[in-house]
Design a protein around this motif. Structure first.
Motif, PDB file in Angstrom:
ATOM      1  N   PHE A 104       0.831  -1.197   0.000  1.00 39.40           N
ATOM      2  CA  PHE A 104       0.000   0.000   0.000  1.00 39.40           C
ATOM      3  C   PHE A 104       0.868   1.252   0.000  1.00 39.40           C
ATOM      4  O   PHE A 104       1.887   1.306   0.683  1.00 39.40           O
ATOM      5  CB  PHE A 104      -0.916   0.010   1.223  1.00 39.40           C
ATOM      6  CG  PHE A 104      -1.965  -1.057   1.162  1.00 39.40           C
ATOM      7  CD1 PHE A 104      -1.710  -2.331   1.655  1.00 39.40           C
ATOM      8  CD2 PHE A 104      -3.190  -0.802   0.607  1.00 39.40           C
ATOM      9  CE1 PHE A 104      -2.674  -3.325   1.592  1.00 39.40           C
ATOM     10  CE2 PHE A 104      -4.170  -1.791   0.548  1.00 39.40           C
ATOM     11  CZ  PHE A 104      -3.907  -3.047   1.033  1.00 39.40           C
ATOM     12  N   ASP A 105       0.458   2.250  -0.760  1.00 41.40           N
ATOM     13  CA  ASP A 105       1.144   3.528  -0.856  1.00 41.40           C
ATOM     14  C   ASP A 105       0.153   4.618  -0.444  1.00 41.40           C
ATOM     15  O   ASP A 105      -0.628   5.105  -1.270  1.00 41.40           O
ATOM     16  CB  ASP A 105       1.621   3.745  -2.289  1.00 41.40           C
ATOM     17  CG  ASP A 105       2.288   5.083  -2.497  1.00 41.40           C
ATOM     18  OD1 ASP A 105       2.379   5.885  -1.533  1.00 41.40           O
ATOM     19  OD2 ASP A 105       2.721   5.354  -3.632  1.00 41.40           O
ATOM     20  N   PRO A 106       0.143   5.006   0.855  1.00 41.63           N
ATOM     21  CA  PRO A 106      -0.832   5.992   1.311  1.00 41.63           C
ATOM     22  C   PRO A 106      -0.688   7.350   0.626  1.00 41.63           C
ATOM     23  O   PRO A 106      -1.680   8.046   0.419  1.00 41.63           O
ATOM     24  CB  PRO A 106      -0.564   6.120   2.811  1.00 41.63           C
ATOM     25  CG  PRO A 106       0.492   5.147   3.157  1.00 41.63           C
ATOM     26  CD  PRO A 106       1.004   4.525   1.914  1.00 41.63           C
ATOM     27  N   GLY A 107       0.514   7.735   0.252  1.00 38.75           N
ATOM     28  CA  GLY A 107       0.718   9.028  -0.393  1.00 38.75           C
ATOM     29  C   GLY A 107       0.022   9.146  -1.732  1.00 38.75           C
ATOM     30  O   GLY A 107      -0.387  10.230  -2.141  1.00 38.75           O
ATOM     31  N   ASN A 108      -0.114   8.019  -2.432  1.00 37.99           N
ATOM     32  CA  ASN A 108      -0.783   8.011  -3.736  1.00 37.99           C
ATOM     33  C   ASN A 108      -2.135   7.313  -3.689  1.00 37.99           C
ATOM     34  O   ASN A 108      -2.727   7.042  -4.733  1.00 37.99           O
ATOM     35  CB  ASN A 108       0.107   7.333  -4.779  1.00 37.99           C
ATOM     36  CG  ASN A 108       1.300   8.185  -5.134  1.00 37.99           C
ATOM     37  OD1 ASN A 108       1.161   9.363  -5.442  1.00 37.99           O
ATOM     38  ND2 ASN A 108       2.486   7.612  -5.054  1.00 37.99           N
ATOM     39  N   SER A 109      -2.613   6.978  -2.485  1.00 39.97           N
ATOM     40  CA  SER A 109      -3.900   6.295  -2.298  1.00 39.97           C
ATOM     41  C   SER A 109      -3.998   5.025  -3.127  1.00 39.97           C
ATOM     42  O   SER A 109      -5.047   4.701  -3.670  1.00 39.97           O
ATOM     43  CB  SER A 109      -5.068   7.225  -2.652  1.00 39.97           C
ATOM     44  OG  SER A 109      -5.050   8.367  -1.839  1.00 39.97           O
ATOM     45  N   ALA A 110      -2.882   4.295  -3.241  1.00 45.01           N
ATOM     46  CA  ALA A 110      -2.838   3.147  -4.146  1.00 45.01           C
ATOM     47  C   ALA A 110      -2.466   1.849  -3.439  1.00 45.01           C
ATOM     48  O   ALA A 110      -1.691   1.839  -2.481  1.00 45.01           O
ATOM     49  CB  ALA A 110      -1.833   3.413  -5.259  1.00 45.01           C
ATOM     50  N   MET A 111      -3.041   0.772  -3.958  1.00 46.66           N
ATOM     51  CA  MET A 111      -2.674  -0.585  -3.568  1.00 46.66           C
ATOM     52  C   MET A 111      -1.969  -1.213  -4.763  1.00 46.66           C
ATOM     53  O   MET A 111      -2.439  -1.099  -5.896  1.00 46.66           O
ATOM     54  CB  MET A 111      -3.919  -1.409  -3.229  1.00 46.66           C
ATOM     55  CG  MET A 111      -3.577  -2.846  -2.858  1.00 46.66           C
ATOM     56  SD  MET A 111      -5.035  -3.803  -2.346  1.00 46.66           S
ATOM     57  CE  MET A 111      -5.650  -4.327  -3.927  1.00 46.66           C
ATOM     58  N   TYR A 112      -0.833  -1.843  -4.510  1.00 46.88           N
ATOM     59  CA  TYR A 112      -0.066  -2.493  -5.561  1.00 46.88           C
ATOM     60  C   TYR A 112      -0.106  -3.999  -5.359  1.00 46.88           C
ATOM     61  O   TYR A 112       0.026  -4.490  -4.239  1.00 46.88           O
ATOM     62  CB  TYR A 112       1.392  -2.023  -5.540  1.00 46.88           C
ATOM     63  CG  TYR A 112       1.529  -0.562  -5.834  1.00 46.88           C
ATOM     64  CD1 TYR A 112       1.509  -0.103  -7.146  1.00 46.88           C
ATOM     65  CD2 TYR A 112       1.641   0.374  -4.809  1.00 46.88           C
ATOM     66  CE1 TYR A 112       1.611   1.257  -7.426  1.00 46.88           C
ATOM     67  CE2 TYR A 112       1.743   1.723  -5.089  1.00 46.88           C
ATOM     68  CZ  TYR A 112       1.731   2.152  -6.387  1.00 46.88           C
ATOM     69  OH  TYR A 112       1.827   3.493  -6.669  1.00 46.88           O
ATOM     70  N   VAL A 113      -0.277  -4.722  -6.451  1.00 54.17           N
ATOM     71  CA  VAL A 113      -0.234  -6.183  -6.457  1.00 54.17           C
ATOM     72  C   VAL A 113       0.838  -6.546  -7.472  1.00 54.17           C
ATOM     73  O   VAL A 113       0.828  -6.050  -8.595  1.00 54.17           O
ATOM     74  CB  VAL A 113      -1.591  -6.778  -6.885  1.00 54.17           C
ATOM     75  CG1 VAL A 113      -1.525  -8.300  -6.907  1.00 54.17           C
ATOM     76  CG2 VAL A 113      -2.713  -6.287  -5.991  1.00 54.17           C
ATOM     77  N   TRP A 114       1.771  -7.424  -7.083  1.00 56.01           N
ATOM     78  CA  TRP A 114       2.815  -7.780  -8.029  1.00 56.01           C
ATOM     79  C   TRP A 114       3.286  -9.216  -7.827  1.00 56.01           C
ATOM     80  O   TRP A 114       3.053  -9.830  -6.803  1.00 56.01           O
ATOM     81  CB  TRP A 114       3.997  -6.824  -7.950  1.00 56.01           C
ATOM     82  CG  TRP A 114       4.823  -6.891  -6.706  1.00 56.01           C
ATOM     83  CD1 TRP A 114       5.956  -7.632  -6.514  1.00 56.01           C
ATOM     84  CD2 TRP A 114       4.592  -6.190  -5.478  1.00 56.01           C
ATOM     85  NE1 TRP A 114       6.448  -7.424  -5.253  1.00 56.01           N
ATOM     86  CE2 TRP A 114       5.627  -6.550  -4.589  1.00 56.01           C
ATOM     87  CE3 TRP A 114       3.617  -5.295  -5.036  1.00 56.01           C
ATOM     88  CZ2 TRP A 114       5.704  -6.047  -3.301  1.00 56.01           C
ATOM     89  CZ3 TRP A 114       3.702  -4.795  -3.740  1.00 56.01           C
ATOM     90  CH2 TRP A 114       4.736  -5.168  -2.897  1.00 56.01           C
ATOM     91  N   SER A 115       3.931  -9.714  -8.871  1.00 56.82           N
ATOM     92  CA  SER A 115       4.514 -11.048  -8.856  1.00 56.82           C
ATOM     93  C   SER A 115       5.930 -10.949  -9.390  1.00 56.82           C
ATOM     94  O   SER A 115       6.215 -10.153 -10.282  1.00 56.82           O
ATOM     95  CB  SER A 115       3.701 -12.000  -9.740  1.00 56.82           C
ATOM     96  OG  SER A 115       4.349 -13.253  -9.811  1.00 56.82           O
ATOM     97  N   GLU A 116       6.794 -11.767  -8.831  1.00 53.97           N
ATOM     98  CA  GLU A 116       8.179 -11.837  -9.311  1.00 53.97           C
ATOM     99  C   GLU A 116       8.401 -13.103 -10.136  1.00 53.97           C
ATOM    100  O   GLU A 116       9.525 -13.434 -10.480  1.00 53.97           O
ATOM    101  CB  GLU A 116       9.136 -11.804  -8.122  1.00 53.97           C
ATOM    102  CG  GLU A 116       9.065 -10.493  -7.369  1.00 53.97           C
ATOM    103  CD  GLU A 116       9.917 -10.468  -6.118  1.00 53.97           C
ATOM    104  OE1 GLU A 116      10.518 -11.501  -5.755  1.00 53.97           O
ATOM    105  OE2 GLU A 116       9.983  -9.397  -5.499  1.00 53.97           O
TER     106      GLU A 116
END
Length: 93
Positions: free
Chosen positions: A15-27
């Motif tokens: 979560f990035d509160p500064g940009n109001s964003a949730m990130y989902v990722w895979s490696e």
């Protein structure tokens, strides 16, 4: 914080509160392009629905309204899907 999918590949959420964003990722880099697209569609739909549902529960106290789905490789992040989570009807199937 991470969660494994049905094939055992690590999927991570941040979560990035500064940009109001949730990130989902895979490696996981062994997927072909079709598999990446299928996973990204599924992950984007789930992320969108989760954010909308949480905002419905928490009201304006829930600061996250955007999501992004990415793959991480040797050259960095590859953003695959991103959007604002407005209503469940706007979320991908």
């Amino acid at each position: 914080m991470g969660e494994s999918d049905e094939e055992g590949h690590e999927i991570k959420v941040g979560f990035d509160p500064g940009n109001s964003a949730m990130y989902v990722w895979s490696e996981y880099l062994a997927w072909n392009q079709s598999q990446v697209e299928t996973w990204a569609d599924m992950a984007a739909g789930e992320a969108c629905r989760a954010l909308v549902k949480q905002r419905e529960r928490a009201g304006s106290g829930w600061p996250y309204s955007r999501y992004a789905v990415a793959e991480i490789g040797g050259s960095g992040y590859l953003m695959i899907r991103w959007d604002a989570a407005t209503t469940k009807a706007d979320c991908q199937a």
